[in-house]
Design a protein around this motif. Sequence first.
Motif, short mmCIF file in Angstrom:
data_model
loop_
_atom_site.label_atom_id
_atom_site.label_comp_id
_atom_site.label_asym_id
_atom_site.label_seq_id
_atom_site.Cartn_x
_atom_site.Cartn_y
_atom_site.Cartn_z
N LEU A 39 0.98 -1.60 0.03
CA LEU A 39 0.12 0.05 0.00
C LEU A 39 0.90 1.29 0.21
O LEU A 39 1.88 1.41 0.49
CB LEU A 39 -1.04 0.12 1.22
N THR A 40 0.34 2.34 -0.53
CA THR A 40 1.07 3.57 -0.63
C THR A 40 0.33 4.61 0.27
O THR A 40 0.77 5.64 0.56
CB THR A 40 1.21 4.10 -2.23
N ASP A 41 -0.89 4.16 0.69
CA ASP A 41 -1.54 4.92 1.66
C ASP A 41 -2.56 3.99 2.39
O ASP A 41 -3.27 3.24 1.92
CB ASP A 41 -2.57 5.98 0.69
N ALA A 42 -2.38 4.22 3.71
CA ALA A 42 -3.14 3.38 4.38
C ALA A 42 -4.33 4.11 5.37
O ALA A 42 -4.82 3.70 6.37
CB ALA A 42 -2.17 2.48 5.57
N SER A 43 -4.80 5.12 4.85
CA SER A 43 -5.36 6.11 5.81
C SER A 43 -6.93 5.53 5.93
O SER A 43 -7.84 5.92 6.67
CB SER A 43 -5.54 7.48 5.26
N THR A 44 -7.20 4.51 5.00
CA THR A 44 -8.72 4.09 4.97
C THR A 44 -8.84 3.01 6.02
O THR A 44 -9.75 2.27 6.19
CB THR A 44 -9.15 3.82 3.51
N LEU A 45 -7.66 2.28 6.41
CA LEU A 45 -7.79 1.17 7.28
C LEU A 45 -7.79 1.76 8.78
O LEU A 45 -7.96 2.88 9.25
CB LEU A 45 -6.26 0.62 7.20
N SER A 46 -8.09 0.64 9.70
CA SER A 46 -8.14 1.14 11.30
C SER A 46 -6.77 1.35 11.55
O SER A 46 -5.94 1.31 10.80
CB SER A 46 -8.48 -0.36 11.86
N VAL A 47 -7.06 2.28 12.79
CA VAL A 47 -6.01 2.88 13.11
C VAL A 47 -4.84 1.86 13.77
O VAL A 47 -3.57 2.19 13.48
CB VAL A 47 -6.39 3.79 14.55
N PRO A 48 -5.08 0.87 14.08
CA PRO A 48 -4.07 -0.12 14.70
C PRO A 48 -3.36 -0.61 13.15
O PRO A 48 -2.18 -0.81 13.22
CB PRO A 48 -4.73 -1.43 15.28
N LEU A 49 -3.88 -0.86 12.23
CA LEU A 49 -3.23 -1.21 10.72
C LEU A 49 -2.56 0.02 10.23
O LEU A 49 -1.47 -0.31 9.80
CB LEU A 49 -4.45 -1.58 9.97
N GLN A 50 -2.85 1.09 10.71
CA GLN A 50 -2.31 2.40 10.17
C GLN A 50 -0.77 2.45 10.83
O GLN A 50 0.20 2.71 10.33
CB GLN A 50 -3.01 3.64 10.31
#
Length: 95
Positions: A9-20
């Motif tokens: 991924l180049t952007d994780a902003s749509t994932l849960s906070v722990p995954l971010q």
Amino acid sequence: MTLDEFRALTDASTLSVPLQALWCDARGDWDRAHTLAQLAGDNGDRDGEWVHAYLHRVEGDEGNAAYWYRRCGRPVNRAPLREEWAAIATELLGR
């Protein structure tokens, strides 16, 4: 999403906070990862607490890590850090 897709991924902003937080850690941004995990954990998110525990292992603060493992109801992990990162990510991605 697979673990390989997550890593790419180049952007994780749509994932849960722990995954971010895990995503940031994988990119060498421990400070941002810790901020995110602490935010989630302080709000009672057990996944955030788990990631927070892992990040304190990365930091080398075993005592603080043990505290966060207790908070999230998981045993202290002694596996190599890369293995633990992958195990956490795999479980969280599978939900």
